[in-house]
Design a protein around this motif. Structure first.
Motif, PDB file in Angstrom:
ATOM      1  N   ALA A 187      54.968   6.470  73.911  1.00  0.00           N
ATOM      2  CA  ALA A 187      56.378   6.697  74.218  1.00  0.00           C
ATOM      3  C   ALA A 187      56.540   7.853  75.191  1.00  0.00           C
ATOM      4  CB  ALA A 187      57.149   6.965  72.930  1.00  0.00           C
ATOM      5  N   THR A 196      63.958  11.678  71.690  1.00  0.00           N
ATOM      6  CA  THR A 196      63.953  10.213  71.784  1.00  0.00           C
ATOM      7  C   THR A 196      62.788   9.625  71.001  1.00  0.00           C
ATOM      8  OG1 THR A 196      64.831  10.442  74.008  1.00  0.00           O
ATOM      9  CG2 THR A 196      64.023   8.280  73.392  1.00  0.00           C
ATOM     10  N   ARG A 200      63.696   7.039  68.209  1.00  0.00           N
ATOM     11  CA  ARG A 200      63.438   5.629  68.481  1.00  0.00           C
ATOM     12  C   ARG A 200      62.069   5.130  68.043  1.00  0.00           C
ATOM     13  NH1 ARG A 200      65.825   3.222  73.656  1.00  0.00           N
ATOM     14  NH2 ARG A 200      64.764   1.529  72.594  1.00  0.00           N
ATOM     15  N   ILE A 201      61.123   6.050  67.860  1.00  0.00           N
ATOM     16  CA  ILE A 201      59.770   5.612  67.474  1.00  0.00           C
ATOM     17  C   ILE A 201      59.464   5.993  66.026  1.00  0.00           C
ATOM     18  CG2 ILE A 201      57.320   5.744  68.028  1.00  0.00           C
ATOM     19  CD1 ILE A 201      59.079   4.490  70.200  1.00  0.00           C
ATOM     20  N   PRO A 204      62.617   4.922  62.946  1.00  0.00           N
ATOM     21  CA  PRO A 204      62.684   3.521  62.484  1.00  0.00           C
ATOM     22  C   PRO A 204      61.545   3.138  61.549  1.00  0.00           C
ATOM     23  CG  PRO A 204      63.079   3.629  64.834  1.00  0.00           C
ATOM     24  CD  PRO A 204      62.649   4.998  64.412  1.00  0.00           C
ATOM     25  N   VAL A 205      60.390   3.772  61.722  1.00  0.00           N
ATOM     26  CA  VAL A 205      59.260   3.450  60.848  1.00  0.00           C
ATOM     27  C   VAL A 205      59.375   4.232  59.533  1.00  0.00           C
ATOM     28  CG1 VAL A 205      56.751   3.428  60.674  1.00  0.00           C
ATOM     29  CG2 VAL A 205      57.842   3.030  62.880  1.00  0.00           C
TER      30      VAL A 205
END
Lengths: 290, 363
Positions: A187, A196, A200-201, A204-205
């Motif tokens: 990323a 970010t 975004r990485i 979510p996990v």
């Protein structure tokens, strides 16, 4: 050659059924598990429901909708919500620190995380009450800026948060450990900023684990008794929690009423955990394929 | 964009991972960093990308010093061995990621992003998988998506860390050819790390052989194979047959084995290195060489018949391997256990006191 190979096999008993399972012990282990679950979980729960059910719907409703009890639902639910939200943030931070950085005393901090589980809740309650009392170590400073913690609903939140924070830390930690640093590197190499990457990485996990930890923390907080009553002040309609209401009914020897209120708490907890489980199952299925 | 690597030193605690690396990677070429595991090739690649920093040395992109530049600002494409696809995003979202996270001023509009993503997916021939999740793809597909994602930002430098390492042999070959043609089409500068010498020789314009944190040799694949500079490169690049012995009167000998040397060296000890295709097999020894063997194994799979030979009356660390054509094999039908003799045609002589080998020709 072929014939000698065959005869070398042990002869199977005639008529013995061929098991299609390769892993052994399915019947035995599942049987023991189910027996144990019935003995320690299902049986007492059914007893509770039967006890409460003996009183008839009208009386049941009367007991559980008593204004003082309803006020305690609100106090408990709101305090538990606040505590578990706080734990989601703080627990995530703790897990992050424990997984991502190396520092002296890391192992000790890791061990201390479990202390709220190991400590008798009454000890936790008394300690917190002393600390946050008006002349306590924290209380005297908080009093100066006009914040009262001990003997208010805020105290309930503090006690609940304290006793249930390991749930979040311990559910998030393994997920964080499993996360490959390559994802973040990929990323970043595509130009993403640190924020970010987190949003975004990583998040979510991580967030199914955070939600699960939060839900466990919430469910535990709903039923917290020992730690809470010492710091809550327990004034009717303001700072009484459900578990206290159950205890009050028991002291009045009103066992059916106590069971009725307990059944409500249990029902809510079960529904919540069931919902979380189903939702998480769907989410994880998408991540891992199938 | 050319890459200049100047005096790079890198330590992990006490361990020196890279030892004074100086290297130029020419613009628009495909360069392989080849070496065994632990040779520092991945570390070097990560330093070029900015994912790792070196204690000493500089990295220049087309003459511009980027040593202090964050990976985010180097605008290189990086492809990981294990794909590093974002599991919670669809294929299309993965490819679009780089464009999506651009600051609003530079970010293209939604329709343009979609169009570019489609273009990239077509380029990797996976446009029909746009809405799948990574978990639903095969390894080869994942790596192609990872490549499309890296290409989305139109980098002038593409860095690949063992890009085919996790794939099975057939997919690996396919993907290799495909990357080569993509590279020929788009002419970016690429560097890829591999421990597979076949992959390095087949795919690249220039090979950098590394061992123990140092560069051993930099050459085109053809040169590298024909004229290795050192024993290490020789050993590492393909099968090699070795005769170690003492040299005297223009003859290297050990036990029953001896070979006449067209030009010798004055040393006492030496090693003769021979590639499998630089050796002939005969029924009788010749005047130039007496290398007796027993046939140990025969493998008929492939374009050549591979014959493994066990020395007879002398010793070597590893079995010799010689390739003969199928028609030759069918004409002579050698059997396991047969006695035969090897005759060198081209060889490389390493002497104790010389760094570089001498190439010998018997015909």
């Amino acid at each position: 050659m072929a014939t000698t190979d065959l005869s070398a096999r042990p002869a199977r008993r005639l008529g013995a059924p061929v098991s299609k399972r390769v892993l052994p012990g399915f019947g035995l282990s599942l049987g023991i598990s189910l027996f144990f679950v019935s003995l320690v979980l299902l049986l007492p729960i059914s007893g509770l429901v039967i006890r409460a059910g003996g009183m008839g719907w009208e009386q049941f409703w009367f007991v559980i909708s008593d204004p003082r009890v309803v006020a305690s639902y609100k106090v408990t639910a709101l305090a538990a919500l606040a505590a578990s939200l706080f734990n989601c943030v703080f627990g995530l931070l703790m897990a992050w620190v424990l997984v991502r950085y190396d520092f002296p005393g890391k192992r000790l901090l890791d061990a201390i995380m479990d202390l709220p589980f190991a400590l008798p809740t009454a000890v936790a309650g008394i300690t917190l009450a002393t600390l946050f009392a008006e002349n306590g170590w924290y209380g005297q400073w908080l009093a100066k800026i006009g914040i009262e913690v001990a003997y208010t609903p805020l105290g309930i939140v503090v006690a609940m948060a304290f006793t249930s924070v390991p749930f979040v830390v311990r559910t998030v930690q393994p997920v964080l450990e499993e996360l490959a640093p390559e994802d973040e590197e990929a990323a970043v190499s595509l130009g993403a900023s640190d924020w970010t990457v987190f949003r975004r990485i990583l998040f979510p996990v991580l967030w199914p684990a955070v939600v699960t930890g939060g839900a466990l923390s919430f469910a535990r907080s709903l039923g917290e008794y020992g730690a809470v009553i010492f710091i809550a002040g327990n004034s009717p309609y303001v700072s009484e929690v459900i578990s206290l209401m159950i205890f009050v009914r028991l002291e009045e020897y009103d066992f059916p009423a106590a069971s009725a209120i307990a059944a409500v708490v249990m029902g809510v907890s079960l529904l919540l955990l069931l919902f979380i489980n189903v939702w998480q199952g769907r989410y994880l299925k998408r991540l891992h394929g199938g | 964009m050319s890459i200049e690597i100047q005096g790079i030193n890198k330590f992990f605690d006490r361990f020196q991972a890279l030892n004074d690396i100086n290297l130029t990677i020419p613009d628009g070429q495909l360069t392989a960093l080849l070496g065994p595991s632990g040779s520092g090739k991945t570390t070097l690649l990560r330093i070029i990308a900015g994912l790792e920093s070196a204690e000493q040395g500089r990295i220049l992109f087309s003459g511009r010093d980027v040593t202090g530049l964050h990976v985010r600002d180097r605008s290189v494409g990086f492809v990981f061995q294990h794909y590093a696809l974002f599991r919670h995003m669809t294929v299309a979202q993965n490819v679009a990621f780089g464009l999506d996270v651009l600051p609003r001023r530079e970010r293209p509009g939604k329709p343009e992003i979609r169009q570019r993503v489609n273009g990239l997916l077509e380029m990797v021939q996976l446009d029909h998988l746009a809405n799948r999740y990574p978990a639903q793809l095969s390894g080869g597909q994942k790596q192609r998506i990872a490549l499309a994602r890296a290409m989305a930002m139109r980098p002038e430098i593409l860095l690949l860390d063992e890009p085919f390492g996790a794939l099975d042999a057939k997919v690996r070959k396919e993907l290799r050819r495909w990357l080569r043609s993509l590279h020929d089409e788009l002419h970016f500068t690429s560097v890829f790390v591999t421990h597979d010498q076949e992959e390095a020789l087949e795919l690249s314009d220039q090979v950098v052989v590394m061992s123990n944190g140092s560069v051993e040799q930099v050459d085109s694949p053809l040169e590298l194979y024909a004229r290795p500079d050192s024993r290490f490169v020789f050993d590492f690049l393909g099968q090699v047959n070795v005769l170690s012995g003492t040299i005297g009167n223009g003859i290297i000998r050990q036990g029953d084995a001896w070979v006449k040397l067209p030009r010798g060296c004055d040393d006492d000890d030496g090693q003769l290195y021979l590639r499998p295709h630089e050796v002939r097999l005969t029924q009788q020894p010749t005047r130039e060489a007496h290398l007796p063997f027993r046939i140990e194994a025969i493998s008929v799979i492939g374009a050549e018949v591979r014959i493994e030979l066990k020395p007879d009356g002398w010793e070597c660390d590893e079995l010799w391997e010689v390739g003969i054509s199928h028609s030759d094999f069918n004409a002579r039908k050698p059997q396991r256990g047969d006695r035969c003799y090897a005759v060198p045609e081209v060889g490389h002589l390493f002497c104790e006191h010389l760094d570089e080998p001498k190439t010998l020709n018997w015909h």
